[in-house]
Design a protein around this motif. Structure first.
Motif, PDB file in Angstrom:
ATOM      1  N   UNK A  76     -18.972  -6.120 -12.490  1.00 16.24           N
ATOM      2  CA  UNK A  76     -19.112  -5.529 -13.906  1.00 16.24           C
ATOM      3  C   UNK A  76     -19.231  -4.138 -14.004  1.00 16.24           C
ATOM      4  N   UNK A  77     -20.287  -3.591 -12.855  1.00 18.10           N
ATOM      5  CA  UNK A  77     -20.504  -1.997 -12.822  1.00 18.10           C
ATOM      6  C   UNK A  77     -19.189  -1.340 -12.724  1.00 18.10           C
ATOM      7  N   UNK A  78     -18.326  -1.911 -11.760  1.00 17.44           N
ATOM      8  CA  UNK A  78     -17.085  -1.255 -11.587  1.00 17.44           C
ATOM      9  C   UNK A  78     -16.052  -1.263 -12.645  1.00 17.44           C
ATOM     10  N   UNK A  79     -16.254  -2.358 -13.424  1.00 16.91           N
ATOM     11  CA  UNK A  79     -15.110  -2.282 -14.651  1.00 16.91           C
ATOM     12  C   UNK A  79     -15.850  -1.432 -15.638  1.00 16.91           C
ATOM     13  N   UNK A  80     -17.043  -1.298 -15.729  1.00 18.60           N
ATOM     14  CA  UNK A  80     -17.725  -0.484 -16.576  1.00 18.60           C
ATOM     15  C   UNK A  80     -17.245   1.137 -16.249  1.00 18.60           C
ATOM     16  N   UNK A  81     -17.294   1.230 -14.986  1.00 16.75           N
ATOM     17  CA  UNK A  81     -17.112   2.666 -14.652  1.00 16.75           C
ATOM     18  C   UNK A  81     -15.422   3.000 -14.854  1.00 16.75           C
ATOM     19  N   UNK A  82     -14.750   2.037 -14.855  1.00 14.48           N
ATOM     20  CA  UNK A  82     -13.175   2.321 -15.255  1.00 14.48           C
ATOM     21  C   UNK A  82     -12.876   2.126 -16.639  1.00 14.48           C
ATOM     22  N   UNK A  83     -13.876   2.345 -17.529  1.00 12.07           N
ATOM     23  CA  UNK A  83     -13.915   2.200 -19.051  1.00 12.07           C
ATOM     24  C   UNK A  83     -13.488   0.878 -19.439  1.00 12.07           C
ATOM     25  N   UNK A  84     -13.531  -0.221 -18.691  1.00 10.43           N
ATOM     26  CA  UNK A  84     -13.213  -1.466 -19.430  1.00 10.43           C
ATOM     27  C   UNK A  84     -14.551  -2.032 -19.898  1.00 10.43           C
ATOM     28  N   UNK A  85     -14.423  -3.286 -20.469  1.00 12.66           N
ATOM     29  CA  UNK A  85     -15.444  -4.079 -21.020  1.00 12.66           C
ATOM     30  C   UNK A  85     -15.975  -5.115 -19.803  1.00 12.66           C
ATOM     31  N   UNK A  86     -16.965  -5.608 -19.869  1.00  9.64           N
ATOM     32  CA  UNK A  86     -17.524  -6.795 -19.021  1.00  9.64           C
ATOM     33  C   UNK A  86     -18.191  -7.518 -19.482  1.00  9.64           C
ATOM     34  N   UNK A  87     -18.047  -8.930 -19.305  1.00 15.50           N
ATOM     35  CA  UNK A  87     -18.849 -10.051 -19.922  1.00 15.50           C
ATOM     36  C   UNK A  87     -19.020 -11.202 -18.840  1.00 15.50           C
ATOM     37  N   UNK A  88     -20.179 -11.726 -18.746  1.00 14.89           N
ATOM     38  CA  UNK A  88     -20.427 -12.932 -17.965  1.00 14.89           C
ATOM     39  C   UNK A  88     -19.622 -14.185 -18.503  1.00 14.89           C
ATOM     40  N   UNK A  89     -19.517 -15.006 -17.604  1.00 15.01           N
ATOM     41  CA  UNK A  89     -18.855 -16.576 -18.080  1.00 15.01           C
ATOM     42  C   UNK A  89     -19.811 -17.315 -18.915  1.00 15.01           C
ATOM     43  N   UNK A  91     -21.261 -15.628 -21.591  1.00 15.56           N
ATOM     44  CA  UNK A  91     -21.205 -15.039 -22.734  1.00 15.56           C
ATOM     45  C   UNK A  91     -22.195 -13.488 -22.914  1.00 15.56           C
ATOM     46  N   UNK A  92     -22.902 -13.145 -21.620  1.00 13.75           N
ATOM     47  CA  UNK A  92     -23.703 -11.927 -21.642  1.00 13.75           C
ATOM     48  C   UNK A  92     -22.656 -10.938 -21.475  1.00 13.75           C
ATOM     49  N   UNK A  93     -23.082  -9.805 -22.509  1.00 16.99           N
ATOM     50  CA  UNK A  93     -22.195  -8.576 -22.332  1.00 16.99           C
ATOM     51  C   UNK A  93     -22.798  -7.688 -21.434  1.00 16.99           C
ATOM     52  N   UNK A  94     -22.300  -7.017 -20.290  1.00 17.80           N
ATOM     53  CA  UNK A  94     -22.843  -6.078 -19.578  1.00 17.80           C
ATOM     54  C   UNK A  94     -22.298  -4.713 -20.129  1.00 17.80           C
ATOM     55  N   UNK A  95     -23.217  -3.814 -20.211  1.00 19.47           N
ATOM     56  CA  UNK A  95     -22.874  -2.310 -20.866  1.00 19.47           C
ATOM     57  C   UNK A  95     -23.887  -1.555 -20.024  1.00 19.47           C
ATOM     58  N   UNK A  96     -23.710  -0.308 -20.530  1.00 21.31           N
ATOM     59  CA  UNK A  96     -24.437   0.895 -19.816  1.00 21.31           C
ATOM     60  C   UNK A  96     -25.760   0.800 -19.960  1.00 21.31           C
ATOM     61  N   UNK A  97     -26.309   0.044 -20.859  1.00 21.90           N
ATOM     62  CA  UNK A  97     -27.727  -0.114 -21.149  1.00 21.90           C
ATOM     63  C   UNK A  97     -28.454  -1.273 -20.390  1.00 21.90           C
TER      64      UNK A  97
END
Length: 146
Positions: A76-89, A91-97
């Motif tokens: 998830x952290x690497x996806x966010x670093x590439x400008x992608x969105x990330x979510x767990x199976x 339904x928890x949304x991962x973000x910079x916060x």
């Protein structure tokens, strides 16, 4: 935009495909050769069964604006670093916060396990998890479209 799914451990695949179909978004499910996954909608890509081989392949395919579904905080952290969105199976949304806190908690839990301590067990999937996954995935789809 596409949805990339870490298929080795992804519950809720039917909900992901349902949300994707409604918005005509392609889904790519990545798994290793030890998992047999089929789909009428998604493209399924099998990779070698090496350490983190699915994770590396998934991140290599991710681009800005894509949505990555994974339970792995590192992916998830690497996806966010590439400008992608990330979510767990679930339904928890991962973000910079929240990603730094999650990575730190993962590190502390790993240290505790290496020291012989037990950490919490994974909770069973609930209908609330399914509802959250679908709702938040639809939210990310609309966010990615803007």
């Amino acid at each position: 935009m596409k949805i990339l799914v870490d298929g080795d451990a992804c519950p809720g695949r039917q909900l992901i495909e349902k949300a994707a179909k409604e918005d005509s978004i392609p889904v790519i499910i990545l798994c290793d050769i030890n998992h047999y996954i089929t789909s009428d909608y998604s493209e399924v890509i099998c990779v070698d069964a090496g350490f983190q081989s699915v994770d590396v392949s998934l991140i290599n395919k991710a681009s800005k604006g894509d949505i990555v579904v994974t339970g792995d905080f590192g992916v998830a952290a690497m996806a966010l670093g590439k400008g992608a969105y990330a979510i767990s199976g679930k339904g928890f949304v991962y973000d910079d916060s929240n990603i730094d806190k999650l990575l730190f908690e993962r590190h502390i839990a790993a240290k505790a396990r290496r020291a012989g301590n037990r950490t919490s067990t994974i909770k069973k999937r609930t209908t609330e998890d399914d509802d959250r996954l679908y709702k938040n995935l639809k939210f990310l789809i609309s966010k990615a479209r803007k």
